[in-house]
Design a protein around this motif. Sequence first.
Motif, mmCIF file in Angstrom:
data_model
loop_
_atom_site.group_PDB
_atom_site.id
_atom_site.type_symbol
_atom_site.label_atom_id
_atom_site.label_comp_id
_atom_site.label_asym_id
_atom_site.label_seq_id
_atom_site.Cartn_x
_atom_site.Cartn_y
_atom_site.Cartn_z
ATOM 1 N N VAL A 130 -28.947 41.770 -23.923
ATOM 2 C CA VAL A 130 -27.721 41.373 -23.276
ATOM 3 C C VAL A 130 -27.462 39.844 -23.257
ATOM 4 C CG1 VAL A 130 -26.533 41.260 -20.823
ATOM 5 C CG2 VAL A 130 -27.893 43.341 -21.488
ATOM 6 N N THR A 131 -28.407 39.237 -23.479
ATOM 7 C CA THR A 131 -28.181 37.653 -23.350
ATOM 8 C C THR A 131 -28.073 37.037 -24.572
ATOM 9 O OG1 THR A 131 -30.632 37.622 -22.720
ATOM 10 C CG2 THR A 131 -29.364 37.385 -20.914
ATOM 11 N N ASN A 132 -28.832 37.569 -25.408
ATOM 12 C CA ASN A 132 -29.058 36.757 -26.793
ATOM 13 C C ASN A 132 -28.524 37.839 -27.980
ATOM 14 O OD1 ASN A 132 -29.954 34.551 -25.592
ATOM 15 N ND2 ASN A 132 -32.033 35.182 -25.785
ATOM 16 N N HIS A 133 -28.391 39.089 -27.526
ATOM 17 C CA HIS A 133 -27.748 40.173 -28.552
ATOM 18 C C HIS A 133 -28.733 40.495 -29.618
ATOM 19 C CE1 HIS A 133 -24.095 40.016 -26.503
ATOM 20 N NE2 HIS A 133 -23.920 38.482 -26.933
ATOM 21 N N LYS A 134 -30.103 40.131 -29.325
ATOM 22 C CA LYS A 134 -31.375 40.393 -30.338
ATOM 23 C C LYS A 134 -32.587 40.280 -29.626
ATOM 24 C CE LYS A 134 -31.497 35.611 -32.296
ATOM 25 N NZ LYS A 134 -31.450 34.920 -33.432
ATOM 26 N N VAL A 135 -33.587 40.708 -30.146
ATOM 27 C CA VAL A 135 -34.947 40.595 -29.603
ATOM 28 C C VAL A 135 -35.672 39.859 -30.902
ATOM 29 C CG1 VAL A 135 -37.177 41.654 -28.944
ATOM 30 C CG2 VAL A 135 -35.031 42.519 -28.254
ATOM 31 N N ILE A 159 -42.966 37.036 -26.370
ATOM 32 C CA ILE A 159 -44.248 36.961 -25.877
ATOM 33 C C ILE A 159 -44.529 37.992 -24.660
ATOM 34 C CG2 ILE A 159 -46.172 35.728 -24.671
ATOM 35 C CD1 ILE A 159 -44.943 33.252 -26.071
ATOM 36 N N VAL A 160 -43.521 38.203 -23.857
ATOM 37 C CA VAL A 160 -43.398 39.046 -22.689
ATOM 38 C C VAL A 160 -43.423 40.698 -23.317
ATOM 39 C CG1 VAL A 160 -42.128 39.818 -20.893
ATOM 40 C CG2 VAL A 160 -42.623 37.445 -21.043
ATOM 41 N N ILE A 161 -42.531 40.696 -24.405
ATOM 42 C CA ILE A 161 -42.419 42.064 -24.716
ATOM 43 C C ILE A 161 -43.268 42.622 -25.515
ATOM 44 C CG2 ILE A 161 -40.980 43.409 -26.287
ATOM 45 C CD1 ILE A 161 -38.429 41.603 -25.520
ATOM 46 N N PHE A 162 -43.983 41.859 -26.574
ATOM 47 C CA PHE A 162 -44.885 42.239 -27.385
ATOM 48 C C PHE A 162 -46.318 42.342 -26.837
ATOM 49 C CE2 PHE A 162 -41.312 41.155 -30.140
ATOM 50 C CZ PHE A 162 -41.128 42.394 -30.831
ATOM 51 N N SER A 163 -46.603 41.396 -25.967
ATOM 52 C CA SER A 163 -47.983 41.521 -25.396
ATOM 53 C C SER A 163 -47.949 42.676 -24.543
ATOM 54 C CB SER A 163 -48.084 40.161 -24.542
ATOM 55 O OG SER A 163 -47.145 39.881 -23.571
ATOM 56 N N SER A 164 -47.003 42.980 -23.644
ATOM 57 C CA SER A 164 -46.909 44.124 -22.785
ATOM 58 C C SER A 164 -46.930 45.439 -23.434
ATOM 59 C CB SER A 164 -45.507 44.281 -22.002
ATOM 60 O OG SER A 164 -45.420 43.028 -21.226
ATOM 61 N N ILE A 165 -46.320 45.229 -24.670
ATOM 62 C CA ILE A 165 -46.685 46.685 -25.707
ATOM 63 C C ILE A 165 -48.099 46.858 -25.915
ATOM 64 C CG2 ILE A 165 -46.090 47.648 -28.068
ATOM 65 C CD1 ILE A 165 -43.362 46.442 -27.852
ATOM 66 N N ALA A 166 -48.670 45.473 -26.337
ATOM 67 C CA ALA A 166 -50.136 45.808 -26.625
ATOM 68 C C ALA A 166 -50.740 46.303 -25.312
ATOM 69 C CB ALA A 166 -50.512 44.518 -26.979
ATOM 70 N N GLY A 193 -44.505 27.934 -31.028
ATOM 71 C CA GLY A 193 -42.981 28.223 -31.381
ATOM 72 C C GLY A 193 -42.646 29.510 -30.904
ATOM 73 N N LEU A 194 -43.381 30.328 -30.515
ATOM 74 C CA LEU A 194 -43.044 31.822 -30.169
ATOM 75 C C LEU A 194 -41.839 31.825 -28.884
ATOM 76 C CD1 LEU A 194 -46.284 33.692 -30.871
ATOM 77 C CD2 LEU A 194 -44.172 33.483 -32.229
ATOM 78 N N PRO A 195 -41.035 32.612 -28.975
ATOM 79 C CA PRO A 195 -40.080 32.603 -27.956
ATOM 80 C C PRO A 195 -40.809 33.195 -26.781
ATOM 81 C CG PRO A 195 -39.150 33.516 -30.097
ATOM 82 C CD PRO A 195 -40.592 33.249 -30.258
ATOM 83 N N SER A 196 -40.356 33.140 -25.527
ATOM 84 C CA SER A 196 -40.924 33.461 -24.216
ATOM 85 C C SER A 196 -40.831 35.054 -24.306
ATOM 86 C CB SER A 196 -40.438 32.850 -23.128
ATOM 87 O OG SER A 196 -40.561 31.581 -23.167
ATOM 88 N N SER A 197 -39.507 35.174 -24.789
ATOM 89 C CA SER A 197 -39.246 36.541 -24.521
ATOM 90 C C SER A 197 -40.148 37.596 -25.326
ATOM 91 C CB SER A 197 -37.696 36.901 -24.791
ATOM 92 O OG SER A 197 -37.441 36.435 -26.365
#
Length: 338
Positions: free
Chosen positions: A220-225, A37-44, A31-35
Motif C-alpha cells: 500500500v505504501t510503496n507499491h512493491k515488496v 528484513i521483517v517479512i523474510f525473517s518472519s517467513i523463515a 543496506g537491506l530495507p527494514s520491510s
Amino acid sequence: MEEVAVLSGLVLGQFLCAGNSAMLNYLQNLGLPSSSIVIFSSIATFLLLSPPSIYFERDKWPKKPSFKLLVFLVLVSLGGVTLFQSFLLKGMKLTSPTMANALQNLSPAIIFVIAIAFSLEKVKLENIYTKVKIAGTLLCVSGAVTMSIFKSATQITNLENIILDSDKIIGCLYLVASSVSLSFAIVLQALILIEYQAPVSLCAITAIIGVFIASVIELVTNHKVETGLLMVNSIELIGYYLLVGTINGSMISINLWAMKKKGPVFVSMFSPLSAVISAFISYFTLGETFSIGSLVGMFIMFAGLYFFLWAKGKEEDPCEVATKDLTIENDMEKPLIL
C-alpha cells in the motif's frame, strides 16, 4: 527442576535476543530495507517452527477456533511482529543499537502496568510483596537504562548535536513505540496461552500472519515488496534470513513457554539481561570498556531483578499454581476464549 528450567530458558532467551539485535543491525548495515528484513525473517521463522509445532503440539490446537481467538492472533501479529520489528529497525537506524537496547528495557514497566489492567498480575498495595515487586521493577528498568546510557555516552563526541538532532529524537520515538507495541502483544500472548498451551504453534502462526500484514502495508505504501537481492547475493541472503528466523523463533518460543508457566511480567523482567550480555560480548570481541556508571547501572538492575523474583516467589501459592495448571491441561475441550 521446572524452576531451574524456566530460569535457564529465560537466560538463554536473552542470549538469543542479544544475538538477534546484532544480526538485525548487521543486516541494516548491509543496506537491506527494514520491510524485507521483517517479512523474510518472519517467513523463515514460520517455515522452521511449523514442523515441530505440528509434531509436538497438534493435539493442543483448538478444534473450533473462535472469532475472538482470530482477533487476538491478528493483534499479536500486528503488535509483536510487524509494528515491533518495523519500529525497532527504524529506530535503530536513526539512533544506534545501544540506544535501542536502552529503550527496549522500558518493556518490563509497561508490561507490569498492562498486566495489572488485565488482572494477570496480583496487586495489593497494602501487601509487602507487591511493594517489593513494584520497587524491583523500577530498579531493574532504571539500572538497565542507566547502564545503556553510560555505555553510549562513551561514544558521544558532541552532546549538543546529539540532543538537537531531529533524526535521533524521531528514532527514540520509534523505539518507545516498539516497546509499547511489544508490551501489548506479550500481554495478549499471555491471555491466549491461558487456554491455548502451544507456544511454538503460537509463534509460527503469528509469524505468518505478521508476514501478510507487513506485505500489505508495504504494498500500500510503496507499491512493491523489496527483497534485498540488489545488496546481497541470493545464497547469502537466504542464509541471513534463515539465521535471523531461527534465532527469533527460538527466542520467542522459549519466552512463550516460560510465560505459560510464570506469566508475562516474570518473563519481561529478564529482558534487561540482553543489554548486559551485549556489553560483555562487546568487551571481549571489540575491546569496549565499562564505565563506572555502567557498572553501577548493572548492579542496580540485578538488585531489582533479585527483589522482584524474591517477592514473586513469596507471593505465589505452589498448591494453587499446580491446581490451575492441572485444570488447564485436563480441559482442552473448552472453547479457547470465552
